[in-house]
Design an enzyme around this catalytic site. Structure first.
Site, PDB file in Angstrom:
ATOM      1  CD  GLU A 168      -3.040  -0.823   2.243  1.00 58.74           C
ATOM      2  OE1 GLU A 168      -4.145  -0.834   1.706  1.00 58.74           O
ATOM      3  OE2 GLU A 168      -2.864  -0.535   3.440  1.00 58.74           O
ATOM      4  N   GLY A 174      -6.319   6.764   0.477  1.00 61.77           N
ATOM      5  CA  GLY A 174      -7.322   7.778   0.800  1.00 61.77           C
ATOM      6  C   GLY A 174      -7.149   9.075   0.024  1.00 61.77           C
ATOM      7  CB  SER A 214      -7.085   5.479  -4.391  1.00 64.77           C
ATOM      8  OG  SER A 214      -6.832   6.439  -3.382  1.00 64.77           O
TER       9      SER A 214
HETATM   10  P1  13P Z   1      -8.297   3.648   0.395  1.00 65.79           P
HETATM   11  O1  13P Z   1      -8.837   2.553  -0.460  1.00 65.79           O
HETATM   12  O2  13P Z   1      -9.345   4.476   1.068  1.00 65.79           O
HETATM   13  O3  13P Z   1      -7.258   4.459  -0.328  1.00 65.79           O
HETATM   14  O4  13P Z   1      -7.509   2.926   1.607  1.00 65.79           O
HETATM   15  C1  13P Z   1      -6.625   1.915   1.335  1.00 65.79           C
HETATM   16  C2  13P Z   1      -6.227   1.284   2.610  1.00 65.79           C
HETATM   17  O5  13P Z   1      -5.568   1.896   3.434  1.00 65.79           O
HETATM   18  C3  13P Z   1      -6.671  -0.095   2.878  1.00 65.79           C
HETATM   19  O6  13P Z   1      -6.025  -0.627   3.984  1.00 65.79           O
END
Ligand code: 13P
Length: 251
Positions: A168, A174, A214
């Site tokens: 990630e 986010g 995202s």
């Molecule tokens: P988003 O999909 O909101 O970017 O978050 C990803 C995340 O941190 C999943 O653990």
């Protein structure tokens, strides 16, 4: 065995009633799905018990978002691995960037948490990923390699049957800015390469590597089509029934 997995990390969202509604929606939404992916949801601790009960007789698996490394004791506000397994939770997310950033969870602590989880027979979704500055300075491969080495490489080969990796990139979480499918593939191939170097081809080929950051219904299919991307760890889009179901159907 390498598996396709779509996991929803609910973070600090959804009260009991909202959690019930979301699970109900997902159950209904995936009833006739053709996707053979594992479907995982990670509600907050307080909603795990209810989520476990409500996910029975469906393919939904319930994960915790964190746990403490100690067996038990005077650690106010914390939750142990055996408390999770006792509820029927079989999976725990460890090393999420928000835990690393806001709760100072560093690789050495995470290594202890991983050990405690495995000792209790929990499967671990181990998260890692670089910051924006790391990528700008082209340091992202090194950062990811260090996170893996320090968090996981004390483990024996056999333990990796219980580990799921989740790349990630912090700059994509986010923010609405995803890694491009090519960037995700490039990093996932690199990760599989490190796993191969350390533990051999069999382990490298068998481990599932999820992408998180995202992921939305609009971009999921393309990201999931990449050969080294085995699924996703979904934040915001996992909070909406239609979006989460659409992402499951995209794999
Ligand atoms: P988003 O999909 O909101 O970017 O978050 C990803 C995340 O941190 C999943 O653990």
């Amino acid at each position: 065995m390498r598996q396709k997995i779509v996991a929803g990390n609910w973070k600090m969202n959804k009260n009991l009633e909202e959690a019930k509604q979301l699970i109900k929606g997902i159950k209904k939404g995936i009833k006739n799905t053709e996707s053979d992916a594992r479907v995982v949801i990670a509600p907050s601790f307080v909603n795990l018990n209810s989520a476990i009960k409500r996910s029975k007789k469906s393919k939904i698996e319930v994960a915790a978002q964190n746990m403490h490394q100690a067996k038990e004791g005077a650690f106010t506000g914390e939750v142990s691995a055996s408390m999770l397994t006792n509820l029927g939770v079989n999976i725990v997310i460890l090393g999420h960037s928000e835990r690393r950033e806001y709760f100072n969870e560093a690789n050495d602590l995470l290594a202890k948490k991983v050990d405690a989880a495995l000792k209790n027979n929990l499967e671990v979704v181990f998260c890692f990923g670089e910051q924006l500055e790391d990528r700008k300075s082209e340091n992202h491969f090194k950062v990811v390699e260090t996170q893996l080495k320090e968090g996981l490489f004390h483990l024996k080969k056999e333990s990796f049957s219980k580990i799921i990796l989740a790349y990630e990139p912090v700059w994509a979480i986010g923010t609405g800015e995803t890694a491009s499918p090519e960037q995700a593939q490039e990093m996932h191939a690199f990760i599989r390469g490190i796993m191969e170097k350390q533990y051999g081809t069999e382990v490298a080929n068998a481990i599932s590597i999820l992408y998180g950051g995202s992921v939305k219904p609009a971009n999921a299919k393309e990201i999931f089509s990449k050969p080294d991307v085995d699924g996703g760890l979904i934040g915001g889009a996992a909070l909406k029934t239609e979006d989460f179901v659409a992402i499951i159907n995209a794999i």
